[in-house]
Design a protein around this motif. Sequence first.
Motif, PDB file in Angstrom:
ATOM      1  N   TRP A 139     -16.400  68.709 -10.169  1.00 39.92           N
ATOM      2  CA  TRP A 139     -16.925  69.783  -9.326  1.00 39.92           C
ATOM      3  C   TRP A 139     -17.729  70.777 -10.171  1.00 39.92           C
ATOM      4  O   TRP A 139     -18.826  71.185  -9.783  1.00 39.92           O
ATOM      5  CB  TRP A 139     -15.787  70.487  -8.612  1.00 39.92           C
ATOM      6  CG  TRP A 139     -16.213  71.705  -7.839  1.00 39.92           C
ATOM      7  CD1 TRP A 139     -16.068  73.017  -8.191  1.00 39.92           C
ATOM      8  CD2 TRP A 139     -16.884  71.719  -6.576  1.00 39.92           C
ATOM      9  NE1 TRP A 139     -16.594  73.848  -7.239  1.00 39.92           N
ATOM     10  CE2 TRP A 139     -17.111  73.081  -6.231  1.00 39.92           C
ATOM     11  CE3 TRP A 139     -17.325  70.722  -5.706  1.00 39.92           C
ATOM     12  CZ2 TRP A 139     -17.741  73.452  -5.053  1.00 39.92           C
ATOM     13  CZ3 TRP A 139     -17.961  71.094  -4.522  1.00 39.92           C
ATOM     14  CH2 TRP A 139     -18.161  72.440  -4.220  1.00 39.92           C
ATOM     15  N   TYR A 140     -17.188  71.142 -11.309  1.00 36.22           N
ATOM     16  CA  TYR A 140     -17.887  72.086 -12.192  1.00 36.22           C
ATOM     17  C   TYR A 140     -19.225  71.502 -12.654  1.00 36.22           C
ATOM     18  O   TYR A 140     -20.258  72.184 -12.618  1.00 36.22           O
ATOM     19  CB  TYR A 140     -17.016  72.416 -13.400  1.00 36.22           C
ATOM     20  CG  TYR A 140     -17.733  73.247 -14.444  1.00 36.22           C
ATOM     21  CD1 TYR A 140     -17.926  74.614 -14.264  1.00 36.22           C
ATOM     22  CD2 TYR A 140     -18.247  72.653 -15.606  1.00 36.22           C
ATOM     23  CE1 TYR A 140     -18.610  75.377 -15.209  1.00 36.22           C
ATOM     24  CE2 TYR A 140     -18.922  73.399 -16.550  1.00 36.22           C
ATOM     25  CZ  TYR A 140     -19.105  74.763 -16.351  1.00 36.22           C
ATOM     26  OH  TYR A 140     -19.786  75.512 -17.283  1.00 36.22           O
ATOM     27  N   LEU A 141     -19.214  70.232 -13.064  1.00 33.74           N
ATOM     28  CA  LEU A 141     -20.446  69.606 -13.540  1.00 33.74           C
ATOM     29  C   LEU A 141     -21.492  69.491 -12.434  1.00 33.74           C
ATOM     30  O   LEU A 141     -22.694  69.546 -12.696  1.00 33.74           O
ATOM     31  CB  LEU A 141     -20.137  68.219 -14.105  1.00 33.74           C
ATOM     32  CG  LEU A 141     -19.356  68.188 -15.432  1.00 33.74           C
ATOM     33  CD1 LEU A 141     -18.987  66.757 -15.797  1.00 33.74           C
ATOM     34  CD2 LEU A 141     -20.163  68.831 -16.556  1.00 33.74           C
ATOM     35  N   SER A 142     -21.033  69.336 -11.201  1.00 31.04           N
ATOM     36  CA  SER A 142     -21.972  69.191 -10.087  1.00 31.04           C
ATOM     37  C   SER A 142     -22.579  70.519  -9.661  1.00 31.04           C
ATOM     38  O   SER A 142     -23.651  70.542  -9.042  1.00 31.04           O
ATOM     39  CB  SER A 142     -21.268  68.549  -8.884  1.00 31.04           C
ATOM     40  OG  SER A 142     -20.323  69.450  -8.300  1.00 31.04           O
ATOM     41  N   GLN A 143     -21.906  71.612  -9.980  1.00 36.20           N
ATOM     42  CA  GLN A 143     -22.356  72.924  -9.506  1.00 36.20           C
ATOM     43  C   GLN A 143     -22.980  73.786 -10.606  1.00 36.20           C
ATOM     44  O   GLN A 143     -23.788  74.665 -10.318  1.00 36.20           O
ATOM     45  CB  GLN A 143     -21.172  73.697  -8.893  1.00 36.20           C
ATOM     46  CG  GLN A 143     -20.469  72.971  -7.759  1.00 36.20           C
ATOM     47  CD  GLN A 143     -21.381  72.697  -6.584  1.00 36.20           C
ATOM     48  OE1 GLN A 143     -22.046  73.591  -6.077  1.00 36.20           O
ATOM     49  NE2 GLN A 143     -21.422  71.441  -6.142  1.00 36.20           N
ATOM     50  N   MET A 145     -13.902  57.908 -13.409  1.00 40.63           N
ATOM     51  CA  MET A 145     -13.440  58.863 -12.410  1.00 40.63           C
ATOM     52  C   MET A 145     -14.436  60.007 -12.251  1.00 40.63           C
ATOM     53  O   MET A 145     -14.747  60.420 -11.130  1.00 40.63           O
ATOM     54  CB  MET A 145     -12.066  59.419 -12.805  1.00 40.63           C
ATOM     55  CG  MET A 145     -11.470  60.415 -11.797  1.00 40.63           C
ATOM     56  SD  MET A 145     -11.088  59.684 -10.185  1.00 40.63           S
ATOM     57  CE  MET A 145      -9.594  58.750 -10.597  1.00 40.63           C
ATOM     58  N   VAL A 146     -14.951  60.505 -13.369  1.00 38.17           N
ATOM     59  CA  VAL A 146     -15.816  61.687 -13.324  1.00 38.17           C
ATOM     60  C   VAL A 146     -17.150  61.389 -12.645  1.00 38.17           C
ATOM     61  O   VAL A 146     -17.598  62.141 -11.762  1.00 38.17           O
ATOM     62  CB  VAL A 146     -16.067  62.237 -14.748  1.00 38.17           C
ATOM     63  CG1 VAL A 146     -17.130  63.336 -14.705  1.00 38.17           C
ATOM     64  CG2 VAL A 146     -14.792  62.787 -15.341  1.00 38.17           C
ATOM     65  N   GLN A 147     -17.811  60.323 -13.037  1.00 36.53           N
ATOM     66  CA  GLN A 147     -19.175  60.086 -12.577  1.00 36.53           C
ATOM     67  C   GLN A 147     -19.303  59.879 -11.064  1.00 36.53           C
ATOM     68  O   GLN A 147     -20.172  60.492 -10.431  1.00 36.53           O
ATOM     69  CB  GLN A 147     -19.785  58.912 -13.343  1.00 36.53           C
ATOM     70  CG  GLN A 147     -20.053  59.242 -14.803  1.00 36.53           C
ATOM     71  CD  GLN A 147     -20.765  58.132 -15.551  1.00 36.53           C
ATOM     72  OE1 GLN A 147     -20.943  57.031 -15.050  1.00 36.53           O
ATOM     73  NE2 GLN A 147     -21.171  58.414 -16.771  1.00 36.53           N
ATOM     74  N   PRO A 148     -18.462  59.044 -10.422  1.00 33.09           N
ATOM     75  CA  PRO A 148     -18.580  58.927  -8.957  1.00 33.09           C
ATOM     76  C   PRO A 148     -18.282  60.231  -8.228  1.00 33.09           C
ATOM     77  O   PRO A 148     -18.955  60.567  -7.248  1.00 33.09           O
ATOM     78  CB  PRO A 148     -17.550  57.848  -8.607  1.00 33.09           C
ATOM     79  CG  PRO A 148     -17.346  57.074  -9.855  1.00 33.09           C
ATOM     80  CD  PRO A 148     -17.483  58.071 -10.961  1.00 33.09           C
ATOM     81  N   LEU A 149     -17.272  60.968  -8.710  1.00 29.16           N
ATOM     82  CA  LEU A 149     -16.949  62.241  -8.068  1.00 29.16           C
ATOM     83  C   LEU A 149     -18.088  63.238  -8.231  1.00 29.16           C
ATOM     84  O   LEU A 149     -18.457  63.944  -7.278  1.00 29.16           O
ATOM     85  CB  LEU A 149     -15.658  62.822  -8.659  1.00 29.16           C
ATOM     86  CG  LEU A 149     -14.359  62.108  -8.319  1.00 29.16           C
ATOM     87  CD1 LEU A 149     -13.182  62.789  -9.024  1.00 29.16           C
ATOM     88  CD2 LEU A 149     -14.116  62.087  -6.817  1.00 29.16           C
ATOM     89  N   GLN A 150     -18.647  63.306  -9.417  1.00 37.72           N
ATOM     90  CA  GLN A 150     -19.765  64.226  -9.658  1.00 37.72           C
ATOM     91  C   GLN A 150     -20.956  63.875  -8.769  1.00 37.72           C
ATOM     92  O   GLN A 150     -21.581  64.754  -8.168  1.00 37.72           O
ATOM     93  CB  GLN A 150     -20.181  64.193 -11.123  1.00 37.72           C
ATOM     94  CG  GLN A 150     -21.316  65.161 -11.455  1.00 37.72           C
ATOM     95  CD  GLN A 150     -21.760  65.074 -12.911  1.00 37.72           C
ATOM     96  OE1 GLN A 150     -21.062  64.494 -13.743  1.00 37.72           O
ATOM     97  NE2 GLN A 150     -22.917  65.630 -13.220  1.00 37.72           N
ATOM     98  N   SER A 151     -21.273  62.593  -8.671  1.00 37.91           N
ATOM     99  CA  SER A 151     -22.392  62.162  -7.817  1.00 37.91           C
ATOM    100  C   SER A 151     -22.140  62.509  -6.360  1.00 37.91           C
ATOM    101  O   SER A 151     -23.052  62.929  -5.638  1.00 37.91           O
ATOM    102  CB  SER A 151     -22.611  60.650  -7.963  1.00 37.91           C
ATOM    103  OG  SER A 151     -22.969  60.317  -9.286  1.00 37.91           O
ATOM    104  N   GLY A 152     -20.882  62.321  -5.937  1.00 36.41           N
ATOM    105  CA  GLY A 152     -20.533  62.655  -4.563  1.00 36.41           C
ATOM    106  C   GLY A 152     -20.681  64.139  -4.279  1.00 36.41           C
ATOM    107  O   GLY A 152     -21.250  64.541  -3.257  1.00 36.41           O
ATOM    108  N   PHE A 153     -20.191  64.967  -5.190  1.00 37.63           N
ATOM    109  CA  PHE A 153     -20.300  66.418  -5.020  1.00 37.63           C
ATOM    110  C   PHE A 153     -21.762  66.874  -5.020  1.00 37.63           C
ATOM    111  O   PHE A 153     -22.145  67.771  -4.273  1.00 37.63           O
ATOM    112  CB  PHE A 153     -19.522  67.146  -6.124  1.00 37.63           C
ATOM    113  CG  PHE A 153     -18.035  67.078  -5.977  1.00 37.63           C
ATOM    114  CD1 PHE A 153     -17.435  67.179  -4.736  1.00 37.63           C
ATOM    115  CD2 PHE A 153     -17.217  66.915  -7.093  1.00 37.63           C
ATOM    116  CE1 PHE A 153     -16.050  67.126  -4.595  1.00 37.63           C
ATOM    117  CE2 PHE A 153     -15.835  66.863  -6.966  1.00 37.63           C
ATOM    118  CZ  PHE A 153     -15.249  66.968  -5.713  1.00 37.63           C
ATOM    119  N   GLU A 154     -22.580  66.249  -5.874  1.00 36.55           N
ATOM    120  CA  GLU A 154     -23.993  66.623  -5.963  1.00 36.55           C
ATOM    121  C   GLU A 154     -24.760  66.258  -4.695  1.00 36.55           C
ATOM    122  O   GLU A 154     -25.806  66.866  -4.397  1.00 36.55           O
ATOM    123  CB  GLU A 154     -24.634  65.975  -7.184  1.00 36.55           C
ATOM    124  CG  GLU A 154     -24.183  66.582  -8.505  1.00 36.55           C
ATOM    125  CD  GLU A 154     -24.719  65.845  -9.725  1.00 36.55           C
ATOM    126  OE1 GLU A 154     -24.650  66.408 -10.826  1.00 36.55           O
ATOM    127  OE2 GLU A 154     -25.189  64.705  -9.562  1.00 36.55           O
TER     128      GLU A 154
END
Length: 230
Positions: free
Chosen positions: A36-40, A109-118
Motif C-alpha cells: 500500500w505504501y509503495l503504491s501511494q 506477495m508485494v508485486q501483485p498487491l502493489q499493482s492492484g492498489f495502483e
Amino acid sequence: MIDYLLNVDYAPFMLSFKLAFITTLILFVLCMPLAWYLSQTKSKFKPILESLCTMPLVVPPTVLGFYLLWGLSHNSPIGQFFENYFGIKLVFNFYGIIIASCIYSLPFMVQPLQSGFESLNKNMLEASYISGKSKFTTVLRVALPNIKPSLLTALIITFAHTVGEFGVVLMIGGSIPNETRVAAIAIYEFVEVLDYKDAHIYSLIMIVMSFLTLLAVYVFNGNQKKDRFF
C-alpha cells in the motif's frame, strides 16, 4: 499405480504445505501495508525500496541462502538473540526455513498487491477519506475488496512458490525428516541415490499441483474480467 500412490510418504509434502501456509500468512500481514505504501508514495526512496523487495527474484538462491545462513547462525546477533531469549536455533530448524521462505517469496506477495492498489480508482479512495474513514479502514474495506484478482494472485503464487522452493531451504534447513525435508529436497535426494521411480512420482505430484494452482488463478481472474464487462 494407485496402490503405489497410496504408499508414498507424503510427509515432505505436508511439511511443504505447512511451510507455505505459514509463509503466505506472515507475508500477507507484513506486505499489505508495504505494498500500500509503495503504491501511494511519491518518495524519492521508492525505487530503492522496490529494488530491495524485488532482489530475491534476481539474486541466486545459493547467494541468498549463504547470507541467510550467516545471518541466522548462532554466531550472529539475530541467531544469538533467538537462542538466548527463546531457546530457538534458527539454522537447520523449521523456524529458520520460515524466515528464509518469507524473504525469498517476498516479491511474489508485494508485486501483485502493489499493482492492484495502483490500479484502484483514486476518486474511490478520496471518497472514503472524505467520509471520515481512516487509512486502515480504507485499505481493509475499500481497497482490498476491489483488488480481488491481485489479492488471489499474490496469495496463490506465494503459496505455490514456497512449496517448490529448494535452494534457500536446503542452505538454511538441510534435510532433516519431519523438520526441514520438504518435497523439493526429497526429490533431489531421490535423484542422488538414483531412485528415479520415487523422483518421478514426487515430481509429477509437484507438476500437477503447479498446473492446478496456475489454472485456479487464470480461471478466477478470467471470471472477474467477465463480471466487470457485463
